[in-house]
Design an enzyme around this catalytic site. Structure first.
Site, PDB file in Angstrom:
ATOM      1  N   LYS A 201       4.916  11.851  -7.002  1.00 61.95           N
ATOM      2  CA  LYS A 201       4.106  12.860  -7.705  1.00 61.95           C
ATOM      3  C   LYS A 201       3.154  12.126  -8.641  1.00 61.95           C
ATOM      4  O   LYS A 201       3.588  11.280  -9.432  1.00 61.95           O
ATOM      5  CB  LYS A 201       5.038  13.765  -8.498  1.00 61.95           C
ATOM      6  CG  LYS A 201       4.355  14.694  -9.488  1.00 61.95           C
ATOM      7  CD  LYS A 201       5.352  15.629 -10.146  1.00 61.95           C
ATOM      8  CE  LYS A 201       4.751  16.371 -11.314  1.00 61.95           C
ATOM      9  NZ  LYS A 201       5.599  17.458 -11.816  1.00 61.95           N
TER      10      LYS A 201
HETATM   11  C1  R5P Z   1       6.652  15.555 -15.812  1.00 60.61           C
HETATM   12  O1  R5P Z   1       6.534  14.938 -16.832  1.00 60.61           O
HETATM   13  C2  R5P Z   1       7.695  16.569 -15.667  1.00 60.61           C
HETATM   14  O2  R5P Z   1       8.239  16.556 -14.408  1.00 60.61           O
HETATM   15  C3  R5P Z   1       7.180  17.890 -16.109  1.00 60.61           C
HETATM   16  O3  R5P Z   1       8.118  18.563 -16.808  1.00 60.61           O
HETATM   17  C4  R5P Z   1       6.506  18.730 -15.092  1.00 60.61           C
HETATM   18  O4  R5P Z   1       6.766  18.387 -13.787  1.00 60.61           O
HETATM   19  C5  R5P Z   1       5.060  18.723 -15.363  1.00 60.61           C
HETATM   20  O5  R5P Z   1       4.416  19.744 -14.683  1.00 60.61           O
HETATM   21  P1  R5P Z   1       2.983  20.202 -15.183  1.00 60.61           P
HETATM   22  O6  R5P Z   1       2.297  19.014 -15.759  1.00 60.61           O
HETATM   23  O7  R5P Z   1       2.287  20.715 -13.955  1.00 60.61           O
HETATM   24  O8  R5P Z   1       3.166  21.290 -16.188  1.00 60.61           O
END
Ligand code: R5P
Length: 291
Positions: A201
């Site tokens: 990711k």
């Molecule tokens: C990454 O730091 C973590 O997995 C988060 O809590 C999450 O996946 C981030 O998702 P987003 O940036 O789309 O809110």
């Protein structure tokens, strides 16, 4: 004693048994269980996924939009292809009758009050299997203070994952002081893949993202990041999949949207149908107004 049946005779000798490659990039040599789990996360027809990330509480507590996961998220969870969350929220809030694949947050430790890269493995593989997880997610802090420790967390999970058929998602975490460039993401994603992550990711960048996906031998899903206007988030998701991402793993840009239900459906059409941003935004507005 059961009666023995007659032996079959139709062996279709004129038809060769098909041995097709697996649909996901770089994943053909994996074992059946691993491929089966990945096929639950990624739609085999499009090769893409819409993961809904709601794991933010593991380091920052009740984030805006996640105050009440039972009320804020459960109604839209069926629209996601995959739910990414912690085992605590899974056990306490999500009904076991929810059958979409679960990607479990598997690293943690420090809160926002401390050095975030100082994570350790936070889930035992046995518990992940007990929870019927489809994959485990681990944060990797390339360039961070605890870089080696976070990479080691990932490689240990990869070793366990290979043993039990559990895919490992490496999440490239970027320190606030670090520059988000194609060069950095090529480095971070490639390190994760070289050391065994089954998919990665990472963040979208307007310049050179296609070189990040091209130089990473396993699928990349785009991270959402901070909340931006819906049209911009849809454009970002569109550009990412057009430039080689195998889908998205978005949180705040879905659950902090004015209508999270409309947003996740618009993101779904962007990812799986390559709906251009303008049309996807119209879809978002139509669905929002229907409500
Ligand atoms: C990454 O730091 C973590 O997995 C988060 O809590 C999450 O996946 C981030 O998702 P987003 O940036 O789309 O809110």
């Amino acid at each position: 004693m059961p009666e023995a049946d007659k032996e079959g005779k139709d062996y279709s000798l004129n038809k060769k048994t098909e041995t097709e490659g697996f649909f996901l990039k770089g994943s053909n040599s994996l074992d059946w269980g691993m491929k089966n789990r990945l096929s639950r996360i990624f739609n085999p027809e499009t090769g893409r996924t819409v993961m809904l990330a709601i794991d933010h509480g593991y380091f920052q507590g009740p984030t805006k939009g996640l105050e009440r996961i039972d009320l804020n998220i459960l109604p839209i969870a069926p629209c996601a292809d995959t739910l990414m969350l912690t085992r605590g929220i899974l056990r306490s809030i999500v009904e076991p009758s929810y059958t979409k694949p679960i990607v479990l947050r598997a690293s943690g430790g420090p809160s926002i009050l401390k050095e975030l890269s100082n994570e350790q493995i936070a889930v035992d593989m046995e518990d992940a299997l007990r929870l019927n997880a489809a994959a485990l997610a681990v944060q990797v802090f390339i360039g961070g203070e605890y870089e080696t420790q976070s990479v080691h967390n990932m490689t240990r999970l990869v070793d366990q994952g290979m043993r039990y058929g559990m895919p490992i998602l490496a999440v490239t975490a970027v320190g606030t002081e670090m520059k988000r460039s194609a060069r950095y993401f090529r480095l971070a994603c490639r390190i994760c893949a070289e050391l065994g992550a089954h998919y990665v990711k990472t963040y979208y960048i307007p310049k050179g993202f296609e070189s990040v996906t091209a130089s990473c031998p396993v699928p990349i899903v785009m991270a959402g990041g901070k909340k931006i206007p819906e049209i911009d988030a849809l454009a970002m998701a569109y550009n990412a999949v057009q430039q080689g991402a195998a889908g998205v793993d978005m949180g705040r840009n879905i659950f902090q949207a004015e209508s999270p239900a409309a947003m996740i459906q618009a993101v779904g059409a962007t990812v799986h149908e390559s709906l251009p941003p303008k049309q996807a935004h119209e879809m978002y507005l139509d669905l929002k107004n229907e409500k």
